[in-house]
Design a protein around this motif. Structure first.
Motif, mmCIF file in Angstrom:
data_model
loop_
_atom_site.group_PDB
_atom_site.id
_atom_site.type_symbol
_atom_site.label_atom_id
_atom_site.label_comp_id
_atom_site.label_asym_id
_atom_site.label_seq_id
_atom_site.Cartn_x
_atom_site.Cartn_y
_atom_site.Cartn_z
ATOM 1 N N PHE A 198 -15.724 2.074 -6.493
ATOM 2 C CA PHE A 198 -16.335 1.199 -5.807
ATOM 3 C C PHE A 198 -18.016 1.357 -5.605
ATOM 4 O O PHE A 198 -18.331 2.310 -6.075
ATOM 5 C CB PHE A 198 -15.601 0.943 -4.351
ATOM 6 N N ASN A 199 -18.199 0.358 -4.929
ATOM 7 C CA ASN A 199 -19.689 0.366 -4.569
ATOM 8 C C ASN A 199 -20.472 0.487 -3.254
ATOM 9 O O ASN A 199 -21.271 0.483 -2.734
ATOM 10 C CB ASN A 199 -20.865 -0.809 -5.176
ATOM 11 N N GLU A 200 -19.273 1.029 -2.411
ATOM 12 C CA GLU A 200 -19.455 1.159 -1.099
ATOM 13 C C GLU A 200 -18.346 2.195 -0.464
ATOM 14 O O GLU A 200 -17.311 2.537 -1.389
ATOM 15 C CB GLU A 200 -19.082 -0.048 -0.292
ATOM 16 N N LYS A 201 -18.446 2.845 0.530
ATOM 17 C CA LYS A 201 -17.259 3.803 0.788
ATOM 18 C C LYS A 201 -16.214 3.206 1.107
ATOM 19 O O LYS A 201 -15.749 2.089 1.426
ATOM 20 C CB LYS A 201 -17.806 4.367 2.160
ATOM 21 N N VAL A 202 -15.126 4.092 0.609
ATOM 22 C CA VAL A 202 -13.702 3.658 0.609
ATOM 23 C C VAL A 202 -12.748 4.628 1.633
ATOM 24 O O VAL A 202 -13.114 5.684 1.612
ATOM 25 C CB VAL A 202 -13.012 3.814 -0.894
ATOM 26 N N TYR A 203 -12.204 3.824 2.420
ATOM 27 C CA TYR A 203 -11.399 4.446 3.459
ATOM 28 C C TYR A 203 -9.990 4.908 3.556
ATOM 29 O O TYR A 203 -9.448 5.903 3.864
ATOM 30 C CB TYR A 203 -11.900 3.925 4.865
ATOM 31 N N LYS A 204 -9.413 3.859 2.628
ATOM 32 C CA LYS A 204 -7.672 3.953 2.474
ATOM 33 C C LYS A 204 -7.230 3.055 1.558
ATOM 34 O O LYS A 204 -7.769 1.968 1.211
ATOM 35 C CB LYS A 204 -7.157 3.492 3.880
ATOM 36 N N TYR A 205 -6.443 3.586 0.865
ATOM 37 C CA TYR A 205 -5.748 2.902 -0.159
ATOM 38 C C TYR A 205 -4.288 2.543 0.256
ATOM 39 O O TYR A 205 -3.409 3.250 0.678
ATOM 40 C CB TYR A 205 -5.713 3.580 -1.513
ATOM 41 N N ILE A 206 -3.720 1.446 -0.207
ATOM 42 C CA ILE A 206 -2.351 0.917 0.236
ATOM 43 C C ILE A 206 -1.689 0.179 -0.867
ATOM 44 O O ILE A 206 -2.168 -0.533 -1.307
ATOM 45 C CB ILE A 206 -2.199 -0.073 1.490
ATOM 46 N N ASN A 207 -0.413 0.825 -1.106
ATOM 47 C CA ASN A 207 0.190 -0.076 -2.340
ATOM 48 C C ASN A 207 1.542 -0.468 -1.599
ATOM 49 O O ASN A 207 2.554 0.246 -0.895
ATOM 50 C CB ASN A 207 0.846 1.053 -3.303
ATOM 51 N N VAL A 208 1.889 -1.697 -1.561
ATOM 52 C CA VAL A 208 3.116 -2.404 -1.002
ATOM 53 C C VAL A 208 3.624 -3.308 -2.206
ATOM 54 O O VAL A 208 3.169 -4.182 -2.395
ATOM 55 C CB VAL A 208 2.514 -3.307 0.281
ATOM 56 N N GLY A 209 4.731 -2.636 -2.671
ATOM 57 C CA GLY A 209 5.403 -3.479 -3.649
ATOM 58 C C GLY A 209 4.623 -3.339 -4.747
ATOM 59 O O GLY A 209 4.075 -2.474 -5.332
ATOM 60 N N SER A 210 4.218 -4.510 -5.390
ATOM 61 C CA SER A 210 3.211 -4.830 -6.577
ATOM 62 C C SER A 210 1.768 -5.094 -6.184
ATOM 63 O O SER A 210 0.951 -5.473 -7.236
ATOM 64 C CB SER A 210 3.865 -5.926 -7.354
ATOM 65 N N ARG A 211 1.655 -5.060 -4.804
ATOM 66 C CA ARG A 211 0.265 -5.235 -4.443
ATOM 67 C C ARG A 211 -0.565 -4.287 -3.818
ATOM 68 O O ARG A 211 0.205 -3.171 -3.279
ATOM 69 C CB ARG A 211 0.449 -6.487 -3.131
ATOM 70 N N GLU A 212 -1.788 -4.064 -4.033
ATOM 71 C CA GLU A 212 -2.777 -3.038 -3.773
ATOM 72 C C GLU A 212 -3.611 -3.404 -2.919
ATOM 73 O O GLU A 212 -4.370 -4.677 -3.148
ATOM 74 C CB GLU A 212 -3.157 -2.372 -5.093
ATOM 75 N N PHE A 213 -4.115 -2.733 -1.692
ATOM 76 C CA PHE A 213 -5.058 -2.809 -0.779
ATOM 77 C C PHE A 213 -5.900 -1.823 -0.686
ATOM 78 O O PHE A 213 -5.766 -0.765 -0.777
ATOM 79 C CB PHE A 213 -4.465 -3.339 0.415
#
Length: 224
Positions: A198-213
């Motif tokens: 990414f182009n900025e700080k990343v704090y958390k990744y979440i995968n729910v089913g087929s969706r990613e946040f």
């Protein structure tokens, strides 16, 4: 990427069917307070929720007793161990384990080389944690009270200020603030790869089913 929330996020807690989020808000008289939101993957909805709903999803049925003992129930990360005990970890490395009836079982400090751990991802009876100050992730046994494995750290550059971890199908997703990357660790082979940059700080990744946040410095995003 689609931005779905741009407020000041305080903490995000994933669960099997979605996640709950606490954000900074303001009361009618101008005082700072926490606002709560939830994403329901079944109905694909992101909505405001009550504090009690937030606490129940985060801590389980004994949420009132656990929240009362913690005091600060927002800034801690939480995981459910394989014996259904609840483990919480604060940014200063303080961790607590609660019995299934909500009573406190263990309260201690988890550090690696004097650096506090951050976040928690449950792996059966073990947990994985990030160690931002050591550029490492560790595997910890709550039952034995000891660190079993360290990946990264020292002179390696595998991780740069890792702040959170998520585990799915033997793949650990590690968010790195300094490098602005999500990197993956295969916990069976210990191989590390780039996943997202990414182009900025990343704090958390979440995968729910087929969706990613992903929780970035500018807000919460749904990944393409």
């Amino acid at each position: 990427m689609d931005n779905i929330f741009s407020g000041e996020i305080l903490n995000i807690t994933p669960f099997k069917k979605g996640f709950v989020l606490a954000a900074k808000g303001q009361s009618a008289d101008g005082r700072v307070k926490a606002l709560f939101y939830g994403y329901d993957a079944v109905n694909d909805k992101f909505v405001r929720i009550k504090k009690s709903v937030y606490l129940k999803i985060k801590f389980g049925f004994e949420y009132e007793e656990i929240a009362d003992q913690l005091g600060d129930y927002v800034s801690c990360d939480v995981g459910v161990l394989n014996d259904n005990k609840i483990m919480t970890v604060f940014p200063n490395g303080e961790y607590n384990i609660f019995n299934t009836d909500g009573s406190l079982n263990v309260s201690s400090l988890l550090t690696y080389h004097g650096s506090p751990v951050s976040d928690i991802a449950v792996d059966s009876s073990y947990v994985w944690c990030a160690v931002p100050g050591e550029n490492a992730v560790i595997k910890y046994s709550p039952r034995e009270g000891r660190i079993l494995l360290r990946v990264g750290g020292g002179e390696t550059t595998a991780f740069e200020r890792p702040c959170s971890v998520s585990l799915m199908d033997n793949i650990l997703y590690i968010c790195n603030q300094a490098s602005k990357k999500i990197r993956t660790l295969n916990i069976l082979t210990n191989s590390v790869r780039d996943y997202r940059i990414f182009n900025e700080k990343v704090y958390k990744y979440i995968n729910v089913g087929s969706r990613e946040f992903v929780w970035l410095q500018s807000g919460l995003y749904l990944l393409d």
